[in-house]
Write a protein that holds these residues in place. Sequence first.
Motif, short mmCIF file in Angstrom:
data_model
loop_
_atom_site.label_atom_id
_atom_site.label_comp_id
_atom_site.label_asym_id
_atom_site.label_seq_id
_atom_site.Cartn_x
_atom_site.Cartn_y
_atom_site.Cartn_z
N GLN A 32 0.82 -1.20 0.11
CA GLN A 32 -0.16 0.32 0.06
C GLN A 32 0.95 1.35 0.02
O GLN A 32 0.58 2.06 -0.73
N PRO A 80 5.64 17.93 6.58
CA PRO A 80 4.04 17.82 6.70
C PRO A 80 3.83 19.32 6.32
O PRO A 80 4.52 20.22 6.51
N PRO A 81 2.60 19.74 6.29
CA PRO A 81 1.44 18.59 5.90
C PRO A 81 1.47 18.13 4.30
O PRO A 81 0.39 18.12 4.07
N PHE A 93 5.45 14.03 2.88
CA PHE A 93 5.49 13.62 4.11
C PHE A 93 4.97 12.32 4.73
O PHE A 93 5.29 11.10 4.94
N LEU A 94 3.42 12.34 4.16
CA LEU A 94 2.77 10.74 4.42
C LEU A 94 3.15 9.91 3.70
O LEU A 94 3.04 8.65 4.07
N PHE A 143 6.02 8.79 5.53
CA PHE A 143 5.43 8.00 6.90
C PHE A 143 4.76 6.80 6.73
O PHE A 143 5.03 5.77 7.52
N LEU A 144 4.10 6.70 5.59
CA LEU A 144 3.48 5.24 5.46
C LEU A 144 4.51 4.10 5.14
O LEU A 144 4.80 2.84 5.40
N GLY A 189 -1.72 15.55 1.23
CA GLY A 189 -1.19 15.63 2.28
C GLY A 189 -2.14 15.83 3.49
O GLY A 189 -2.12 15.45 4.60
N PRO A 233 -5.62 12.61 2.81
CA PRO A 233 -5.08 11.39 2.15
C PRO A 233 -6.17 10.33 2.00
O PRO A 233 -6.04 9.36 1.25
N HIS A 234 -7.21 10.35 3.01
CA HIS A 234 -8.00 9.03 2.77
C HIS A 234 -8.69 9.18 1.62
O HIS A 234 -9.13 8.04 0.94
N LEU A 292 -6.03 7.00 -0.14
CA LEU A 292 -5.64 5.59 0.32
C LEU A 292 -6.97 4.63 0.15
O LEU A 292 -6.67 3.68 -0.03
#
Lengths: 468, 492
Positions: A321, A381-382, A386-387, A390-391, A458, A461-462, A465
């Motif tokens: 993912q 971030p944001p 970054f995300l 992070f993942l 950022g 993100p949902h 995702l």
Amino acid sequence: MSPSQLTRLILPETVLLIFALAVLMGCLFIKSRHILGALTLTGILAAAACLPGLSQTAPGPYLGMLLNDAFGSFFKVTCLFISGIVVLISMGYRSLDERSIGEYYFLLLTGTLAMLLAVASNNLLMIYVALEMLSLICYFLAAFFKNDGYSSEGALKYFLFGALASGIMLYGISLVYGLFGTLDLSAIAAMLSLGQVNTAAAALILVLVLAGLAFKCGFAPFHMWVPDAYQGAPTAVAAFISVGPKAAGFAVLLRIFVSGFSALYIPWTNLIVIISVLTMTLGNVVALSQTNIKRMLGYSSIAQAGYILIGLAAASSLGTQSVLFYVFVYALMNLGAFGCVILVSNSIASDTIEDYAGLYKKDPVTAFLLTVFLLSLAGVPPLAGFLAKFLVFAAAIDSQLIWLAAAGAVNSVIAAFYYIKVIKFMYLHEPVPGPVLRKPPALQLALAITLTLVLAAGLLPHLFLNHI
Amino acid sequence: MALPLLSLITFTPLAGSLVILFLPKQKVPLIRWVATAASLVTLALSILLVVRFSQTQTTMQFEEKALWIGSINVWYHLGVDGISVGLIFLTTLLGFLACLGSFGIQTRQKEYFFLYLLLCTGMLGTFLALDLVLFYVFWEIVLVPMFFLIGVWGGPRKEYAAIKFFLYTLAGSVFMLLAILALYFKSSPHTFSIPELTANAGLLPLAFQIPVFIGFYLAFAVKVPIFPFHTWLPDAHVEAPTPISVLLAGVLLKMGGYGFFRISFPVLRDAAHFFAMPLALLGTINIVYGALVAMAQTDFKKMVAYSSVSHMGFILLGLASMSSTGLNGALLQMFNHGIITGALFFLVGVLYDRAHTRDLNAFGGLGAKTPVYAGLLIFFSLASLGLPGLSGFVSEFLSLLGTYPVFKAVTMLSTVGLVLTAGYFLIMLQKILLGPLNPKWSNLADINRWELGTLVPLGILVLVVGIYPLSALQYQAAAITDLVQKVAGVAF
């Protein structure tokens, strides 16, 4: 399956082919780059509209080699998106020669076609053919400035390296056939899990196949071509090469590891870890000393591929993912960054970082846009970058690869330096007086789209995702 | 109640910055007015928060919770308790006063106030976030505006200082990111929520807690700053423009200390006990080393910067003691230091604006020339060196009192630091205010009403907390008692 079903599944590629030929023949009559560009963009949008929805997922491969699953669909959307943005960027790129612009768009469209075939294929031969097609197109595109020494040099290095890597890959694939009797990835997976095949031999052969893929994605130690090719190629082409083949390469890598040689996936994580650390560190450390922004972005692309590899090394569903999300976000950030470079080079006709001094005064909007994209690449971030990081780190830690995550973290800090350097030049230095040319609207549109998506990915993100 | 007070406090500065983005850059008075209004509204909201804050409740108050990224269980979760309420008030107060102090910025005001308000949002969000990812996001959001604020409007070595600050803080933060991820995956169900992690903290084995504590420690150590990660501070403080130095010293440093109170101690309790002695030692080193280096400075601003390093050492001492007295002292020291050092940086700025030099040896005899300034400088210097009756004494005394039963030798060494602190402040006062007047400054103007306006509120707070410490301690007492219970410290 029925012919109508088959047609429906193959429609996007067919549409692209039709539009590619239309552009190629149209450029004999139509001289306007804008019309040709618009035609290309229409082709891409039409292909995107024709993408079979997930409800049409066929149970098995069609044409014996292509799969229509959610994984492939995600990458198809990403590749079409990449091509669309590259077309928009190219429409605003002044340095491209008017006379051969038709061939340029033709090559882009066929390149997209190759990418779509590569990410959907479940058969090693199809993968090879599609990736080769993509590579050849990229060689041509990289050499597009026919009279420029840098362009030819970069393309030649790209070609020679690529030919070598393809040769090794083909040799590996032929050995796979010799060992397994089939080139279909699912059949290979079945044979491996049943223990019918010598795993050690399979592992050795996999190395050869991966060598070709590693070249495509620009992993160390197969990265030598990247900086020269990116620097020499027209910037729009550099944008395309930096994200397109990489996205396709990662799709293929995931397919090979997850659905093909899945029995070898876990034992192989050590090798992936080593390559990841090597790639990240090499890319970041060498980028520190670059003075040409395209070269710097080239090395940064190498390093970013290393971060994505962390997700691959995690060998878990969270890892997969994270790879998908990072590939998508990376495409956004890199395309945006290259787009800004084009905007600036339209005005100052230079790619040296020092010439970006004082951009905040001459062209505040571009300076701001480039800052956002560079900060996203650095992982602040944001923003989306970054995300993504992070993942990827989350996946690594979940799989107990703590040192890999720590290496990634340290590399993020090293990378921050050269991203900040450009921002520093833009904002903290005083400008050399010079003209600021009018910005092409197509390019502005491309940058607006990528900026919005970077911010959206950022902060919300949902939205993205949930599709992965 | 229906009003999302904490979200309003956090995002009002951001709203102000977005408004400024659309204002034409020539309209400087309008830009200043919008910025001041935004920071004033935020200050008013935080005063409302303080008034409505319940001093006896130990759980989180004014909580706001909304799902942010569902697939990895990240929530938008804000809350305030006794530990953060004082720091919120400090941030909004300094944010407002420094905004007034920013009226002296002469160039690129639009960008300045845009970044300034963005910085305020980041700082406030850090103190209010109760989800580790949200905390990390706000922590990092502070970096970029600070980089520009130092790098564009700073002194001669601004670029060097800005890059150093950015890279140093980023380096510490990435280790915190790894520690956050470790906590997430160790918890079941996987969560980033700080209250949930605190509630389940008893299940974490010591072998796991130690590396995670170190990860968080690296991030906080750079921010506090703890020796030897303090080397960014003198450069950043000296090169930053005055109002930014106020925010740096007054608020940013507290983010590091706050991290210990909010995350390291409640969640990683056994590791906190394990590292108590090293923390106490580092606190003493901060105090004594910081004081000695401050004494050697000839640059006024650099001296105050090193004095910051020194005073933050008392926070570490109080933390290491794990006693209710020590922790109360540490938390109060964060509040007091913010006020006092903020005021000191304002005073440095007043002098620099007039004399354009910070060289201590270039001054002299200003006591007679600028009496009001002299009075304020003496007042805040005495507060900083811990004169009883002013707020600095209360927090330093409580920290030392709390640490003495636990670490006698360390406390005795730190008390030497008090003498050194008095030393360098009095030397500074002598150099600037006493002695013959340097003829260069015969036309030096005294402090004007505007600058006075930024200093008087701080002075009043120093006096009130100094004479009646309970006025500040009553907000944090319940939370500290609760923390001591959680961390299995001494209730003394």
